[in-house]
Design a protein around this motif. Structure first.
Motif, short mmCIF file in Angstrom:
data_model
loop_
_atom_site.label_atom_id
_atom_site.label_comp_id
_atom_site.label_asym_id
_atom_site.label_seq_id
_atom_site.Cartn_x
_atom_site.Cartn_y
_atom_site.Cartn_z
N GLU A 108 0.83 -1.21 0.00
CA GLU A 108 0.00 0.00 0.00
C GLU A 108 0.86 1.26 0.00
O GLU A 108 0.57 2.23 -0.71
N LEU A 119 -9.77 6.05 -3.36
CA LEU A 119 -9.45 4.75 -3.93
C LEU A 119 -8.63 3.90 -2.96
O LEU A 119 -8.79 2.67 -2.90
N ASP A 120 -7.76 4.54 -2.22
CA ASP A 120 -6.97 3.81 -1.23
C ASP A 120 -7.86 3.20 -0.16
O ASP A 120 -7.73 2.01 0.18
N ASN A 127 -11.23 2.70 -0.17
CA ASN A 127 -12.39 1.91 -0.58
C ASN A 127 -12.09 0.80 -1.56
O ASN A 127 -12.93 -0.10 -1.74
N VAL A 128 -10.91 0.83 -2.20
CA VAL A 128 -10.58 -0.20 -3.19
C VAL A 128 -9.30 -0.94 -2.79
O VAL A 128 -9.29 -2.18 -2.68
N LEU A 129 -8.22 -0.19 -2.58
CA LEU A 129 -6.92 -0.82 -2.34
C LEU A 129 -6.88 -1.56 -1.01
O LEU A 129 -6.41 -2.71 -0.94
N PRO A 161 -9.35 -2.87 0.94
CA PRO A 161 -10.08 -4.15 0.95
C PRO A 161 -9.41 -5.24 0.12
O PRO A 161 -9.50 -6.42 0.46
N LEU A 162 -8.72 -4.87 -0.98
CA LEU A 162 -8.05 -5.87 -1.79
C LEU A 162 -6.81 -6.43 -1.11
O LEU A 162 -6.54 -7.63 -1.16
N SER A 191 -7.07 -8.89 2.99
CA SER A 191 -8.15 -9.87 2.92
C SER A 191 -8.49 -10.39 4.30
O SER A 191 -9.65 -10.68 4.60
#
Length: 363
Positions: free
Chosen positions: A218, A290-291, A293-295, A297-298, A301
């Motif tokens: 990240e 994006l960090d 809400n997207v990155l 959660p990906l 895990s």
């Protein structure tokens, strides 16, 4: 009172393994408190070697021999390690020097912008603005003197820094190569029967692996994307600000909000209230969205199920104890505390279940 204390002691230390666990925690805490600076290269090497275990496992899963997997992973590590030392750090250092040199001119421009506020709002007066700017200028002068004295005082430690730069790659290699030997040697000091330590180790292995590797990825992604966007937009000190944005993800909930101030302040002093500043604000907001809400959660895990208040408290406590290392490992350390509390045996957990009372016969 003695009976109460004895009951409490028997409840907490209901099994022999808990004493061993307590001694291990106390020993690690004392080592970190009194020998933390000495152990920095060892701790850094262990963390880096631990982060690379995922790549080694994937390469061996694809059929590569363990020696080949370690060699490939270690080669990538050396390329990144010395690339950061020779490319990124000199660029960031140069931009930091430029920022310090240009700080007086930036402060004068900021003062001119703030002096317009009394004309637009009755909440501020010119005397208040001048007092604020005098305080800020005084603080910046004190900070500059502190940085100068700090840099001079740290000159004798330059040799130690160079030694650490050489030691860390060597230690990482041996931690990767002799992982099983080191773990077997350490397990020899533990009791043969260790169910509690096994439970804690398994949970922490998953949690820390997920957190540390995910957080490192990240930092790289957020920092790189921010740097590219800042360069494309022509923002001054792009490398320095990109590094700050990348490192801000280490501190949950607080880092992004704190780094927003220098990013927008540099943009305002460079462009003023214009289209470029608005574009910078939008781009920075999109990166943060994006960090979050997207990155995140990906990458994460295996989510750490902790309340935000507990995470903030962990950041404050462990950051106060061990600085940047404590902030980086605040969530894993808080997870360790949680795992120990849940796995700690008590008399209620160790007591055998009561035999069921047979129902009376209906005959």
């Amino acid at each position: 009172m003695i009976n109460i204390f004895r009951s409490w002691f028997d409840r907490l230390f209901a099994e022999e393994e808990t004493v061993v666990l307590l001694l291990i925690l106390a020993g690690c805490l004392l080592l970190m408190l009194f020998l933390g600076n000495v152990l920095v290269p060892i701790i850094a090497s262990v963390v880096l070697a631990f982060m690379m275990q995922g790549m080694i496992h994937r390469l061996t899963t694809f059929g590569a021999r363990r020696g080949l997997a370690i060699g490939i992973t270690y080669g990538i590590f050396l390329a990144i390690f010395f690339g950061v030392l020779t490319l990124l750090l000199p660029l960031v250092w140069q931009q930091s020097v430029n920022l310090v040199q240009e700080a007086p001119a930036m402060m004068r421009k900021l003062q001119q912008s703030l002096l317009v506020l009394p004309e637009r709002s009755e909440l501020f007066t010119e005397s208040q603005i001048r007092e604020w700017m005098a305080v800020i200028t005084s603080k910046m002068g004190s900070a500059g003197q502190y940085l100068l004295s700090f840099s001079i005082a740290q000159l004798p430690n330059l040799v130690g820094l160079l030694i650490n730069i050489i030691l860390i790659p060597i230690l990482v290699f041996f931690f990767l190569k002799d992982k099983q030997v080191i773990l077997s040697w350490l397990s020899g000091f533990l009791p043969d029967r260790r169910p509690i330590l096994t439970v804690i180790w398994n949970e922490m292995n998953v949690q820390v692996a997920n957190y540390v590797r995910g957080k490192a990825v990240e930092i790289v992604i957020v920092g790189s994307v921010s740097y590219v966007c800042f360069v494309v937009m022509g923002l001054n000190y792009a490398a320095l600000l990109g590094l700050l944005v990348g490192l801000s993800v280490v501190i949950p909930y607080i880092g992004a909000a704190v780094v927003t101030i220098p990013v927008l302040l540099v943009g305002y002093l460079q462009w003023g209230w214009g289209g470029e500043f608005l574009t910078l604000a939008i781009v920075y907001g999109v990166i943060q969205a994006l960090d979050g809400n997207v990155l995140v959660p990906l990458l994460f895990s295996e989510a750490v199920n902790m309340h935000p208040v507990a995470i903030i408290v962990a950041v404050l406590v462990f950051g106060g104890l061990w600085g940047l290392w404590g902030v980086f490992f605040a969530i894993p350390l808080a997870t360790l505390v949680k795992a120990i509390l849940y796995a700690w045996p008590t008399q209620s957990k160790l007591a055998p279940p009561e035999a069921a009372t047979p129902e009376p016969s209906q005959d």
